[in-house]
Design an enzyme around this catalytic site. Structure first.
Site, mmCIF file in Angstrom:
data_model
loop_
_atom_site.group_PDB
_atom_site.id
_atom_site.type_symbol
_atom_site.label_atom_id
_atom_site.label_comp_id
_atom_site.label_asym_id
_atom_site.label_seq_id
_atom_site.Cartn_x
_atom_site.Cartn_y
_atom_site.Cartn_z
ATOM 1 N N LYS A 196 0.812 -1.219 0.000
ATOM 2 C CA LYS A 196 0.000 0.000 0.000
ATOM 3 C C LYS A 196 0.842 1.264 0.000
ATOM 4 O O LYS A 196 0.350 2.324 -0.362
ATOM 5 C CB LYS A 196 -0.951 0.010 1.216
ATOM 6 N N LYS A 236 -4.271 -10.678 -6.520
ATOM 7 C CA LYS A 236 -5.465 -10.865 -5.689
ATOM 8 C C LYS A 236 -6.620 -10.014 -6.224
ATOM 9 O O LYS A 236 -6.410 -8.876 -6.630
ATOM 10 C CB LYS A 236 -5.093 -10.432 -4.264
ATOM 11 N N LYS A 278 -10.869 -4.636 -4.371
ATOM 12 C CA LYS A 278 -11.753 -3.503 -4.671
ATOM 13 C C LYS A 278 -10.964 -2.258 -5.051
ATOM 14 O O LYS A 278 -11.508 -1.321 -5.596
ATOM 15 C CB LYS A 278 -12.679 -3.242 -3.474
HETATM 16 P P1 TYM Z 1 -10.151 -6.289 3.967
HETATM 17 O O1 TYM Z 1 -11.191 -5.268 4.241
HETATM 18 O O2 TYM Z 1 -9.096 -5.970 2.969
HETATM 19 O O3 TYM Z 1 -10.825 -7.642 3.525
HETATM 20 C C1 TYM Z 1 -11.839 -8.238 4.312
HETATM 21 C C2 TYM Z 1 -11.721 -9.747 4.296
HETATM 22 O O4 TYM Z 1 -11.807 -10.247 2.961
HETATM 23 C C3 TYM Z 1 -10.689 -11.087 2.687
HETATM 24 N N1 TYM Z 1 -10.325 -10.928 1.267
HETATM 25 C C4 TYM Z 1 -10.169 -11.947 0.427
HETATM 26 N N2 TYM Z 1 -10.287 -13.281 0.573
HETATM 27 C C5 TYM Z 1 -10.069 -14.053 -0.506
HETATM 28 N N3 TYM Z 1 -9.735 -13.552 -1.722
HETATM 29 C C6 TYM Z 1 -9.599 -12.222 -1.929
HETATM 30 N N4 TYM Z 1 -9.282 -11.746 -3.134
HETATM 31 C C7 TYM Z 1 -9.824 -11.355 -0.822
HETATM 32 N N5 TYM Z 1 -9.789 -10.006 -0.675
HETATM 33 C C8 TYM Z 1 -10.100 -9.773 0.621
HETATM 34 C C9 TYM Z 1 -9.584 -10.575 3.606
HETATM 35 O O5 TYM Z 1 -8.601 -11.547 3.833
HETATM 36 C C10 TYM Z 1 -10.370 -10.236 4.856
HETATM 37 O O6 TYM Z 1 -10.591 -11.387 5.634
HETATM 38 N N6 TYM Z 1 -7.089 -5.892 7.918
HETATM 39 C C11 TYM Z 1 -8.342 -6.437 7.445
HETATM 40 C C12 TYM Z 1 -9.548 -5.952 8.229
HETATM 41 C C13 TYM Z 1 -9.457 -6.123 9.699
HETATM 42 C C14 TYM Z 1 -9.604 -7.355 10.403
HETATM 43 C C15 TYM Z 1 -9.508 -7.006 11.780
HETATM 44 C C16 TYM Z 1 -9.820 -8.676 10.013
HETATM 45 C C17 TYM Z 1 -9.264 -5.147 10.615
HETATM 46 N N7 TYM Z 1 -9.300 -5.685 11.849
HETATM 47 C C18 TYM Z 1 -9.586 -7.995 12.768
HETATM 48 C C19 TYM Z 1 -9.899 -9.649 11.017
HETATM 49 C C20 TYM Z 1 -9.784 -9.312 12.372
HETATM 50 C C21 TYM Z 1 -8.540 -6.024 5.991
HETATM 51 O O7 TYM Z 1 -7.970 -5.075 5.510
HETATM 52 O O8 TYM Z 1 -9.478 -6.759 5.324
#
Ligand code: TYM
Length: 330
Positions: A112, A193, A196
């Site tokens: 990022k 990956k 969004k």
């Molecule tokens: P974020 O918002 O980027 O994504 C949310 C969840 O979706 C999963 N994900 C995917 N899984 C499979 N294939 C993909 N292409 C894909 N893109 C996204 C992510 O692995 C995630 O589970 N840091 C985290 C948010 C967060 C969080 C937490 C998660 C903040 N605090 C505490 C768990 C526990 C994030 O940026 O996810």
């Protein structure tokens, strides 16, 4: 035995099929057996600039999508991270236990921040806040996609570090990462990956894409010049990715899909996958529209936050006591 489950999704744009398959589908699965906390992590979203109106819209949209996808607010707590101030408070405390080197190694930070002239400090300390999200409930299990594994490892290290210095208190959480679908790839490049934040909307399926857009995106998805429908991520990453999506939406195994399409061309397979996706997402979209227009969301989020706060404030009190903070008199 029922475990505590915590996870979150950032309200930083339209949610994708990757978020659904890698995360939300498992939230729905886990809620029946465990004590679940599912957040919209708005404090994480502001680690990159957000327009206030977009943040408001996206926060409501993610919460509504949780419910539309099948999370039942009667059994799982659904709420906004910023409504439970203990996240930020424990986040700060854990930041002081985190080494710069640990944060510098995080691949999400490297991705990022690369090529940017100016990078916010929030983006750098993001993983300590994520650790706080999990530890503030002493969660046992954290359902996430593959890309969050490194953050989970840091969370486990921080829990262990706190326990070592201040006495055993935090549960060391386990990641819950699906075998198939933990990393749904981009439709235009099977080595990236699905995300969004990709500027090409043809590279991802948004959960709120209309049916015709879904069909078109799948029919235009990149495939190799071969013709075999086999699962071989190293040599056929795009076809393998489409097969994973097919498996997740149909409940079939990868082998069953390979058998079913043996000797067939990509065209028919993609057409069926498009229809399968429409059948999966259309009911979610209908429920989403109902929830958004029902006016019930604010009440559900307030209830979820209240329940979460009860537990989170107990954790904070104990953490502060162990660390030597004087209690506030009241
Ligand atoms: P974020 O918002 O980027 O994504 C949310 C969840 O979706 C999963 N994900 C995917 N899984 C499979 N294939 C993909 N292409 C894909 N893109 C996204 C992510 O692995 C995630 O589970 N840091 C985290 C948010 C967060 C969080 C937490 C998660 C903040 N605090 C505490 C768990 C526990 C994030 O940026 O996810």
């Amino acid at each position: 035995m029922a475990k505590k489950v915590l996870s979150g999704i950032q309200p930083s744009g339209s949610l994708t099929l990757g978020n659904y398959i890698g995360a939300i589908k498992n939230f729905v699965k886990l809620q029946r057996e465990h004590e679940c906390y599912f957040m919209v992590v708005d404090l994480h979203a502001i680690t990159v600039p957000q327009e206030p109106a977009a943040l408001r819209e996206n926060s409501e949209s993610v919460a509504a999508l949780y419910l539309a996808a099948g999370i039942d607010p009667k059994i799982a707590s659904v709420y906004l991270q910023s409504h439970v101030p203990q996240h930020a408070e424990l986040g700060w405390i854990l930041t002081t236990l985190t080494a710069m080197g640990e944060l510098e190694r995080m691949t999400q930070f490297k991705d990022k921040s690369s090529g940017k002239d100016s990078v916010g400090a929030g983006l750098f300390v993001y993983p300590s806040l994520m650790a706080a999200d999990i530890l503030v409930y002493n969660a046992d299990l954290v359902p996430v996609g593959e890309d969050q594994k490194q953050h989970l490892e840091l969370t486990r290290d921080l829990a262990g570090r706190f326990n070592h210095r201040f006495g055993d208190f935090f549960t060391v959480p386990e990641p819950y990462i699906p075998e198939v679908g933990a990393r749904i790839m981009s439709l235009d490049d099977g080595t990236k990956k699905m995300s969004k934040s990709n500027p090409n909307p043809g590279s991802y399926i948004a959960l709120l894409d209309p049916p015709d857009v879904i069909r078109k995106k799948i029919s235009r998805a990149t495939t190799d010049s071969g013709r075999e429908i086999v699962y071989d991520p190293a040599n056929k990453p795009e076809v393998s990715n489409l097969m994973s999506i097919y498996a997740e939406c149909s409940g079939q195994s990868l082998q069953q899909i390979a058998d079913q399409y043996e000797g067939q061309m990509y065209g028919g397979f993609k057409k069926n996958l498009g229809e399968l996706l429409v059948a999966t997402l259309e009911p979610i979209q209908e429920r989403y529209r109902d929830i958004r227009s029902s006016g019930e969301l604010a009440g559900i989020l307030a209830e979820g936050a209240e329940k979460a706060q009860t537990l989170a404030s107990q954790t904070l009190a104990e953490v502060k006591k162990r660390m030597g903070f004087l209690p506030a008199r009241g």
